[in-house]
Design a protein around this motif. Structure first.
Motif, PDB file in Angstrom:
ATOM      1  N   GLY A   1      -3.476  -0.511   8.254  1.00  0.00           N
ATOM      2  CA  GLY A   1      -2.744   0.655   8.705  1.00  0.00           C
ATOM      3  C   GLY A   1      -1.426   0.280   9.348  1.00  0.00           C
ATOM      4  N   LYS A   2      -1.399  -0.843  10.016  1.00  0.00           N
ATOM      5  CA  LYS A   2      -0.176  -1.284  10.691  1.00  0.00           C
ATOM      6  C   LYS A   2       0.827  -1.903   9.735  1.00  0.00           C
ATOM      7  CE  LYS A   2      -2.392  -1.912  15.107  1.00  0.00           C
ATOM      8  NZ  LYS A   2      -3.099  -2.813  15.952  1.00  0.00           N
ATOM      9  N   VAL A   3       0.331  -2.612   8.705  1.00  0.00           N
ATOM     10  CA  VAL A   3       1.259  -3.282   7.802  1.00  0.00           C
ATOM     11  C   VAL A   3       1.431  -2.561   6.479  1.00  0.00           C
ATOM     12  CG1 VAL A   3       0.991  -5.544   8.833  1.00  0.00           C
ATOM     13  CG2 VAL A   3      -0.525  -4.882   6.990  1.00  0.00           C
ATOM     14  N   GLY A   4       0.550  -1.613   6.180  1.00  0.00           N
ATOM     15  CA  GLY A   4       0.732  -0.671   5.082  1.00  0.00           C
ATOM     16  C   GLY A   4       0.507  -1.193   3.681  1.00  0.00           C
ATOM     17  N   GLY A   5      -0.056  -0.303   2.844  1.00  0.00           N
ATOM     18  CA  GLY A   5      -0.070  -0.458   1.405  1.00  0.00           C
ATOM     19  C   GLY A   5      -0.964  -1.523   0.815  1.00  0.00           C
ATOM     20  N   THR A   6      -1.109  -1.460  -0.510  1.00  0.00           N
ATOM     21  CA  THR A   6      -1.926  -2.440  -1.208  1.00  0.00           C
ATOM     22  C   THR A   6      -1.256  -3.801  -1.234  1.00  0.00           C
ATOM     23  OG1 THR A   6      -1.008  -1.798  -3.333  1.00  0.00           O
ATOM     24  CG2 THR A   6      -3.066  -0.737  -2.672  1.00  0.00           C
TER      25      THR A   6
ATOM     26  N   GLN B   1      -6.102 -15.837 -16.500  1.00  0.00           N
ATOM     27  CA  GLN B   1      -5.787 -14.582 -15.820  1.00  0.00           C
ATOM     28  C   GLN B   1      -6.410 -13.410 -16.561  1.00  0.00           C
ATOM     29  OE1 GLN B   1      -4.230 -14.481 -12.778  1.00  0.00           O
ATOM     30  NE2 GLN B   1      -4.561 -16.673 -13.005  1.00  0.00           N
ATOM     31  N   VAL B   2      -6.576 -12.324 -15.844  1.00  0.00           N
ATOM     32  CA  VAL B   2      -7.040 -11.070 -16.420  1.00  0.00           C
ATOM     33  C   VAL B   2      -6.100  -9.985 -15.902  1.00  0.00           C
ATOM     34  CG1 VAL B   2      -8.719 -10.633 -14.563  1.00  0.00           C
ATOM     35  CG2 VAL B   2      -9.060  -9.610 -16.808  1.00  0.00           C
ATOM     36  N   THR B   3      -5.755  -9.048 -16.755  1.00  0.00           N
ATOM     37  CA  THR B   3      -4.853  -7.981 -16.335  1.00  0.00           C
ATOM     38  C   THR B   3      -5.649  -6.792 -15.804  1.00  0.00           C
ATOM     39  OG1 THR B   3      -4.798  -6.858 -18.477  1.00  0.00           O
ATOM     40  CG2 THR B   3      -3.192  -8.656 -18.126  1.00  0.00           C
ATOM     41  N   ALA B   4      -4.970  -5.978 -15.044  1.00  0.00           N
ATOM     42  CA  ALA B   4      -5.595  -4.751 -14.555  1.00  0.00           C
ATOM     43  C   ALA B   4      -6.044  -3.898 -15.736  1.00  0.00           C
ATOM     44  CB  ALA B   4      -4.620  -3.988 -13.663  1.00  0.00           C
ATOM     45  N   GLN B   5      -5.221  -3.832 -16.783  1.00  0.00           N
ATOM     46  CA  GLN B   5      -5.574  -3.025 -17.949  1.00  0.00           C
ATOM     47  C   GLN B   5      -6.830  -3.548 -18.639  1.00  0.00           C
ATOM     48  OE1 GLN B   5      -4.264  -0.057 -18.598  1.00  0.00           O
ATOM     49  NE2 GLN B   5      -5.930   0.097 -20.065  1.00  0.00           N
ATOM     50  N   GLN B   6      -6.981  -4.872 -18.714  1.00  0.00           N
ATOM     51  CA  GLN B   6      -8.199  -5.433 -19.304  1.00  0.00           C
ATOM     52  C   GLN B   6      -9.425  -5.026 -18.478  1.00  0.00           C
ATOM     53  OE1 GLN B   6      -6.631  -9.527 -19.285  1.00  0.00           O
ATOM     54  NE2 GLN B   6      -7.461  -9.718 -21.370  1.00  0.00           N
ATOM     55  N   LEU B   7      -9.302  -5.118 -17.165  1.00  0.00           N
ATOM     56  CA  LEU B   7     -10.430  -4.748 -16.299  1.00  0.00           C
ATOM     57  C   LEU B   7     -10.752  -3.268 -16.411  1.00  0.00           C
ATOM     58  CD1 LEU B   7      -9.611  -6.883 -13.149  1.00  0.00           C
ATOM     59  CD2 LEU B   7     -11.517  -7.209 -14.739  1.00  0.00           C
ATOM     60  N   ILE B   8      -9.714  -2.436 -16.434  1.00  0.00           N
ATOM     61  CA  ILE B   8      -9.930  -0.995 -16.562  1.00  0.00           C
ATOM     62  C   ILE B   8     -10.615  -0.693 -17.894  1.00  0.00           C
ATOM     63  CG2 ILE B   8      -8.747   1.224 -16.843  1.00  0.00           C
ATOM     64  CD1 ILE B   8      -6.631   0.089 -14.804  1.00  0.00           C
ATOM     65  N   SER B   9     -10.179  -1.365 -18.947  1.00  0.00           N
ATOM     66  CA  SER B   9     -10.758  -1.160 -20.271  1.00  0.00           C
ATOM     67  C   SER B   9     -12.231  -1.568 -20.307  1.00  0.00           C
ATOM     68  CB  SER B   9      -9.961  -1.949 -21.303  1.00  0.00           C
ATOM     69  OG  SER B   9     -10.524  -1.820 -22.573  1.00  0.00           O
ATOM     70  N   VAL B  10     -12.545  -2.704 -19.708  1.00  0.00           N
ATOM     71  CA  VAL B  10     -13.920  -3.214 -19.726  1.00  0.00           C
ATOM     72  C   VAL B  10     -14.823  -2.462 -18.748  1.00  0.00           C
ATOM     73  CG1 VAL B  10     -15.347  -5.229 -19.175  1.00  0.00           C
ATOM     74  CG2 VAL B  10     -13.296  -5.496 -20.568  1.00  0.00           C
TER      75      VAL B  10
ATOM     76  N   THR C   1     -14.482   3.492  -4.232  1.00  0.00           N
ATOM     77  CA  THR C   1     -15.165   4.213  -3.159  1.00  0.00           C
ATOM     78  C   THR C   1     -15.961   3.255  -2.284  1.00  0.00           C
ATOM     79  OG1 THR C   1     -15.304   6.214  -4.494  1.00  0.00           O
ATOM     80  CG2 THR C   1     -16.862   6.022  -2.670  1.00  0.00           C
ATOM     81  N   ALA C   2     -16.647   2.306  -2.912  1.00  0.00           N
ATOM     82  CA  ALA C   2     -17.475   1.354  -2.164  1.00  0.00           C
ATOM     83  C   ALA C   2     -16.646   0.477  -1.232  1.00  0.00           C
ATOM     84  CB  ALA C   2     -18.288   0.480  -3.124  1.00  0.00           C
ATOM     85  N   VAL C   3     -15.422   0.136  -1.645  1.00  0.00           N
ATOM     86  CA  VAL C   3     -14.586  -0.725  -0.803  1.00  0.00           C
ATOM     87  C   VAL C   3     -13.576   0.063   0.018  1.00  0.00           C
ATOM     88  CG1 VAL C   3     -14.864  -2.779  -2.239  1.00  0.00           C
ATOM     89  CG2 VAL C   3     -12.918  -1.270  -2.642  1.00  0.00           C
ATOM     90  N   GLY C   4     -13.563   1.392  -0.163  1.00  0.00           N
ATOM     91  CA  GLY C   4     -12.702   2.236   0.652  1.00  0.00           C
ATOM     92  C   GLY C   4     -11.237   2.177   0.284  1.00  0.00           C
TER      93      GLY C   4
ATOM     94  N   PRO D   1      -8.607   4.590  -5.972  1.00  0.00           N
ATOM     95  CA  PRO D   1      -8.995   4.078  -7.294  1.00  0.00           C
ATOM     96  C   PRO D   1      -7.843   3.448  -8.070  1.00  0.00           C
ATOM     97  CG  PRO D   1      -9.943   6.231  -6.930  1.00  0.00           C
ATOM     98  CD  PRO D   1      -9.021   5.972  -5.771  1.00  0.00           C
ATOM     99  N   GLU D   2      -6.636   3.956  -7.916  1.00  0.00           N
ATOM    100  CA  GLU D   2      -5.512   3.431  -8.698  1.00  0.00           C
ATOM    101  C   GLU D   2      -5.090   2.029  -8.278  1.00  0.00           C
ATOM    102  OE1 GLU D   2      -3.915   6.057  -5.399  1.00  0.00           O
ATOM    103  OE2 GLU D   2      -5.454   6.299  -6.917  1.00  0.00           O
ATOM    104  N   THR D   3      -5.587   1.533  -7.156  1.00  0.00           N
ATOM    105  CA  THR D   3      -5.203   0.201  -6.694  1.00  0.00           C
ATOM    106  C   THR D   3      -6.213  -0.885  -7.045  1.00  0.00           C
ATOM    107  OG1 THR D   3      -6.260   0.457  -4.533  1.00  0.00           O
ATOM    108  CG2 THR D   3      -3.973   1.193  -4.726  1.00  0.00           C
TER     109      THR D   3
END
Length: 135
Positions: A13-18, A80-89, A100-103, A106-108
């Motif tokens: 919260g203090k340093v912000g963002g993903t 390496q694995v891309t975000a798109q590969q992970l989303i696809s799989v 949700t489990a990690v709080g 979802p887009e991050t």
């Protein structure tokens, strides 16, 4: 409130963002939080369809990312694995459950997993299998 929110929410919260979370994870993997982080991730994944970090790894192996996972479990260089590969799989719905489990939003989660999962699995598998630190 998710597990990561509980553990590091004030810092983020203090340093912000993903970007800050990515920096925190990079620091945590090499720092004092490094021993706690795998257990935190494993606990969060226990609340999902994967059941654990090992369950997620098995799912990735069985659904198209076997070469990448094999490299993370071996002593060689990590593929390496891309975000798109992970989303696809993993799929958007399962990824939303992980988020949700990690709080986290979802887009991050796809980006964060693609950046940090290879190193985390590599660190936890010095003998070719995931070995979570004992408390």
């Amino acid at each position: 409130m998710g597990l990561f929110d509980q553990m590091v929410g004030g810092v983020l919260g203090k340093v912000g963002g993903t970007g800050a979370l990515g920096g925190l994870l990079n620091s945590a993997l090499g720092g004092s939080l490094g021993d706690a982080l795998p257990g935190m991730v494993n606990s969060a994944l226990a609340k999902t369809e994967f059941g654990s970090l090992a369950g997620l790894v098995t799912y990735l192996q069985e659904n198209g990312l076997a070469d990448q996972v094999a490299s993370w479990l071996s002593s060689g260089e990590n593929l390496q694995v891309t975000a798109q590969q992970l989303i696809s799989v993993i799929g958007q719905e399962h990824l939303a459950h992980v988020a949700t489990a990690v709080g986290l939003p979802p887009e991050t989660v796809g980006d964060l997993l693609s950046q940090h999962l290879p190193g985390l699995i590599d660190k936890l598998s010095p003998n070719g299998q995931i070995e979570l630190p004992t408390a």
